[in-house]
Design a protein around this motif. Structure first.
Motif, PDB file in Angstrom:
ATOM      1  N   HIS A 186       0.729  -1.270  -0.120  1.00  0.00           N
ATOM      2  CA  HIS A 186      -0.012   0.072  -0.190  1.00  0.00           C
ATOM      3  C   HIS A 186       0.588   1.331   0.023  1.00  0.00           C
ATOM      4  O   HIS A 186       0.572   2.265   0.429  1.00  0.00           O
ATOM      5  N   GLY A 187       1.959   1.130  -0.577  1.00  0.00           N
ATOM      6  CA  GLY A 187       3.050   2.265  -0.289  1.00  0.00           C
ATOM      7  C   GLY A 187       3.272   2.725   0.867  1.00  0.00           C
ATOM      8  O   GLY A 187       3.639   1.774   1.663  1.00  0.00           O
ATOM      9  N   THR A 188       3.193   3.974   1.253  1.00  0.00           N
ATOM     10  CA  THR A 188       3.519   4.407   2.443  1.00  0.00           C
ATOM     11  C   THR A 188       2.288   5.236   3.047  1.00  0.00           C
ATOM     12  O   THR A 188       2.628   6.217   3.908  1.00  0.00           O
ATOM     13  N   ARG A 189       1.064   4.882   2.833  1.00  0.00           N
ATOM     14  CA  ARG A 189       0.024   5.567   3.424  1.00  0.00           C
ATOM     15  C   ARG A 189      -1.195   4.560   3.561  1.00  0.00           C
ATOM     16  O   ARG A 189      -1.278   3.491   2.982  1.00  0.00           O
ATOM     17  N   ASP A 190      -2.219   4.838   4.429  1.00  0.00           N
ATOM     18  CA  ASP A 190      -3.326   4.372   4.734  1.00  0.00           C
ATOM     19  C   ASP A 190      -4.356   5.683   4.906  1.00  0.00           C
ATOM     20  O   ASP A 190      -4.101   6.488   4.620  1.00  0.00           O
ATOM     21  N   MET A 204      -8.805  11.315   6.200  1.00  0.00           N
ATOM     22  CA  MET A 204      -7.672  11.568   5.810  1.00  0.00           C
ATOM     23  C   MET A 204      -6.881  10.602   5.351  1.00  0.00           C
ATOM     24  O   MET A 204      -7.077   9.376   5.700  1.00  0.00           O
ATOM     25  N   TYR A 205      -5.772  10.805   4.563  1.00  0.00           N
ATOM     26  CA  TYR A 205      -4.573   9.750   4.412  1.00  0.00           C
ATOM     27  C   TYR A 205      -3.426  10.079   5.475  1.00  0.00           C
ATOM     28  O   TYR A 205      -3.335  11.047   6.080  1.00  0.00           O
ATOM     29  N   ARG A 206      -3.057   9.095   5.986  1.00  0.00           N
ATOM     30  CA  ARG A 206      -1.909   8.903   7.000  1.00  0.00           C
ATOM     31  C   ARG A 206      -0.833   8.297   6.061  1.00  0.00           C
ATOM     32  O   ARG A 206      -0.593   7.409   5.826  1.00  0.00           O
ATOM     33  N   GLU A 207       0.347   9.375   5.859  1.00  0.00           N
ATOM     34  CA  GLU A 207       1.480   9.002   5.178  1.00  0.00           C
ATOM     35  C   GLU A 207       2.745   9.132   6.143  1.00  0.00           C
ATOM     36  O   GLU A 207       2.961   9.898   6.741  1.00  0.00           O
ATOM     37  N   GLY A 208       3.503   7.665   5.970  1.00  0.00           N
ATOM     38  CA  GLY A 208       4.556   7.662   6.591  1.00  0.00           C
ATOM     39  C   GLY A 208       5.565   7.417   5.880  1.00  0.00           C
ATOM     40  O   GLY A 208       5.543   7.963   4.771  1.00  0.00           O
ATOM     41  N   GLY A 210       7.509   4.593   5.897  1.00  0.00           N
ATOM     42  CA  GLY A 210       7.593   3.197   5.570  1.00  0.00           C
ATOM     43  C   GLY A 210       6.335   2.469   5.520  1.00  0.00           C
ATOM     44  O   GLY A 210       5.255   3.264   5.431  1.00  0.00           O
ATOM     45  N   TRP A 211       6.167   1.258   6.008  1.00  0.00           N
ATOM     46  CA  TRP A 211       4.869   0.669   5.956  1.00  0.00           C
ATOM     47  C   TRP A 211       3.829   1.017   6.940  1.00  0.00           C
ATOM     48  O   TRP A 211       2.708   0.732   6.917  1.00  0.00           O
ATOM     49  N   LYS A 212       4.405   1.173   7.999  1.00  0.00           N
ATOM     50  CA  LYS A 212       3.590   1.633   9.374  1.00  0.00           C
ATOM     51  C   LYS A 212       3.063   3.204   8.980  1.00  0.00           C
ATOM     52  O   LYS A 212       3.839   3.842   8.658  1.00  0.00           O
ATOM     53  N   THR A 213       1.851   3.259   8.988  1.00  0.00           N
ATOM     54  CA  THR A 213       1.260   4.715   8.937  1.00  0.00           C
ATOM     55  C   THR A 213       0.372   5.041   9.823  1.00  0.00           C
ATOM     56  O   THR A 213      -0.470   5.796   9.770  1.00  0.00           O
ATOM     57  N   ASN A 214       0.738   4.676  11.287  1.00  0.00           N
ATOM     58  CA  ASN A 214      -0.012   5.173  12.260  1.00  0.00           C
ATOM     59  C   ASN A 214       0.611   6.681  12.808  1.00  0.00           C
ATOM     60  O   ASN A 214       1.786   7.042  12.361  1.00  0.00           O
ATOM     61  N   ILE A 215      -0.367   7.808  12.983  1.00  0.00           N
ATOM     62  CA  ILE A 215       0.032   9.130  13.513  1.00  0.00           C
ATOM     63  C   ILE A 215       1.110   8.841  14.577  1.00  0.00           C
ATOM     64  O   ILE A 215       2.097   9.594  14.640  1.00  0.00           O
ATOM     65  N   HIS A 216       0.735   7.924  15.617  1.00  0.00           N
ATOM     66  CA  HIS A 216       1.328   7.650  16.661  1.00  0.00           C
ATOM     67  C   HIS A 216       2.958   7.267  16.325  1.00  0.00           C
ATOM     68  O   HIS A 216       3.931   7.752  17.028  1.00  0.00           O
ATOM     69  N   GLN A 217       3.119   6.714  15.238  1.00  0.00           N
ATOM     70  CA  GLN A 217       4.303   6.312  14.698  1.00  0.00           C
ATOM     71  C   GLN A 217       5.089   7.164  13.845  1.00  0.00           C
ATOM     72  O   GLN A 217       6.133   6.986  13.373  1.00  0.00           O
ATOM     73  N   ALA A 219       3.559   9.156  11.174  1.00  0.00           N
ATOM     74  CA  ALA A 219       3.056   9.619  10.023  1.00  0.00           C
ATOM     75  C   ALA A 219       2.253  10.919  10.033  1.00  0.00           C
ATOM     76  O   ALA A 219       1.914  11.392  10.959  1.00  0.00           O
ATOM     77  N   ARG A 220       2.242  11.551   8.822  1.00  0.00           N
ATOM     78  CA  ARG A 220       1.568  12.913   8.491  1.00  0.00           C
ATOM     79  C   ARG A 220       0.341  12.894   7.968  1.00  0.00           C
ATOM     80  O   ARG A 220      -0.005  12.052   7.100  1.00  0.00           O
ATOM     81  N   PRO A 221      -0.692  13.456   8.535  1.00  0.00           N
ATOM     82  CA  PRO A 221      -2.054  13.600   8.088  1.00  0.00           C
ATOM     83  C   PRO A 221      -2.066  14.266   6.848  1.00  0.00           C
ATOM     84  O   PRO A 221      -1.443  15.294   6.594  1.00  0.00           O
ATOM     85  N   ARG A 222      -3.023  13.736   5.894  1.00  0.00           N
ATOM     86  CA  ARG A 222      -3.140  14.548   4.537  1.00  0.00           C
ATOM     87  C   ARG A 222      -4.819  14.677   4.342  1.00  0.00           C
ATOM     88  O   ARG A 222      -5.356  13.580   4.479  1.00  0.00           O
ATOM     89  N   PRO A 223      -5.271  15.779   3.984  1.00  0.00           N
ATOM     90  CA  PRO A 223      -6.892  15.836   3.500  1.00  0.00           C
ATOM     91  C   PRO A 223      -7.332  14.793   2.666  1.00  0.00           C
ATOM     92  O   PRO A 223      -6.511  14.688   1.660  1.00  0.00           O
ATOM     93  N   LEU A 224      -8.287  14.144   2.656  1.00  0.00           N
ATOM     94  CA  LEU A 224      -8.999  13.340   1.766  1.00  0.00           C
ATOM     95  C   LEU A 224     -10.356  13.322   1.899  1.00  0.00           C
ATOM     96  O   LEU A 224     -11.178  13.505   2.913  1.00  0.00           O
TER      97      LEU A 224
END
Length: 297
Positions: A186-190, A204-208, A210-217, A219-224
């Motif tokens: 899934h690339g680097t986002r969920d 939102m998209y959560r863009e990291g 790597g493969w982990k895409t949690n904000i806590h980890q 990742a950056r939020p992107r509008p969706l």
């Protein structure tokens, strides 16, 4: 002034403070409650649930934030208490049965599949040998997750058979349950879709990195702006588990969307940064509408 209770392990957390502000905005009194201070009385003539001497029956409604780390015994007791409040006619959001379903990844994923919703191929076992067969069946590239947990903590990707065996054996040794899920490129986002009642309030998209895409980890939020298909899937998923305030998580694979998890106590700090909707106010607005409907019946 009627109070609205907020079960929170940290009243000063960002989400708790946003709920406090929203409750005050609507003219009610926020009351923070420590779920570890619950006291139940049985055999006294009428059901009574207290926190530090406060009878929770006096509250208009109760909002449940994360219940925090606890033993199995504590978790059962806390859920039993929330069920008792519901039986006594109190509005509790989310309903304890929804929280129970969402806390258990196997339970919730099973219900989603049984309702015809797309989920990743997943094998759950207690024995390391059974888990190794699943590892090969799922293509030798899997994600191992704790049955209970969030924010990506304790989740790991395994593609080496020897490492897989060691991980599975370690989980078996501590009498854990081995939850093995196919890795979906899934690339680097969920995707996180936020549901309140029967509405999508934000996504939102959560863009990291790597493969982990949690904000806590990290990742950056992107509008969706969610598509009609994505919105329908999120609403149906939340409905299947009875979740009124839900964060529904998706992976976007080569052949479409997969629902990976439903969070019944979702955070929304990252999501709030990419939407103009005041999410806390929408949560409180929904809770108040339920409370008013409850008092009118």
């Amino acid at each position: 002034m009627r109070g609205i209770g907020i079960f929170s392990r940290n009243p000063l957390s960002w989400a708790s403070q946003r709920l406090k502000e929203a409750i005050e905005h609507f003219g009610y009194r926020p009351v923070f409650l420590r779920i570890s201070r619950l006291v139940n009385r049985v055999g006294f003539g009428s059901p009574r649930v207290e926190v530090r001497g406060l009878d929770l029956e006096k509250l208009l409604a109760v909002i449940v934030r994360p219940i925090g780390r606890c033993s199995l015994e504590e978790a059962i007791y806390r859920m039993d208490t929330l069920h008792r409040l519901v039986r006594a006619g109190k509005v509790v959001v989310n309903h304890p049965s929804a929280i129970e379903k969402c806390l258990d990844k196997f339970y919730s994923l099973s219900l989603l599949e049984e309702s015809g919703l797309p989920v990743p191929r997943t094998v759950v076992a207690e024995n390391a040998r059974d888990a190794m067969r699943a590892f090969h069946e799922l293509g030798g590239d899997v994600v191992v997750k704790p049955l209970f947990g969030s924010r990506g903590i304790g989740t790991t990707r395994v593609s080496d058979p020897e490492v897989a065996w060691r991980v599975f054996s370690a989980i078996q040794f501590i009498h854990g349950v081995i939850y093995v899920q196919e890795f979906i490129p899934h690339g680097t986002r969920d995707i996180r879709v936020f549901v309140i009642g029967d509405r999508i309030v934000a996504a939102m998209y959560r863009e990291g990195t790597g493969w982990k895409t949690n904000i806590h980890q990290g990742a950056r939020p992107r509008p969706l702006k969610p598509s009609e298909e994505l919105s329908e899937l999120a609403l149906k998923a939340a409905g299947v588990v009875g979740c009124e305030v839900a964060g529904v998580d998706f992976l976007e694979g080569r052949d479409g969307y997969y629902i990976t998890e439903i969070n019944s106590q979702p955070g929304w700090r990252g999501l709030q940064s990419v939407t103009k909707v005041n999410i806390a106010r929408e949560i409180v607005r929904y809770v108040l509408s339920k409370a008013k409907d409850n008092t009118s019946t």
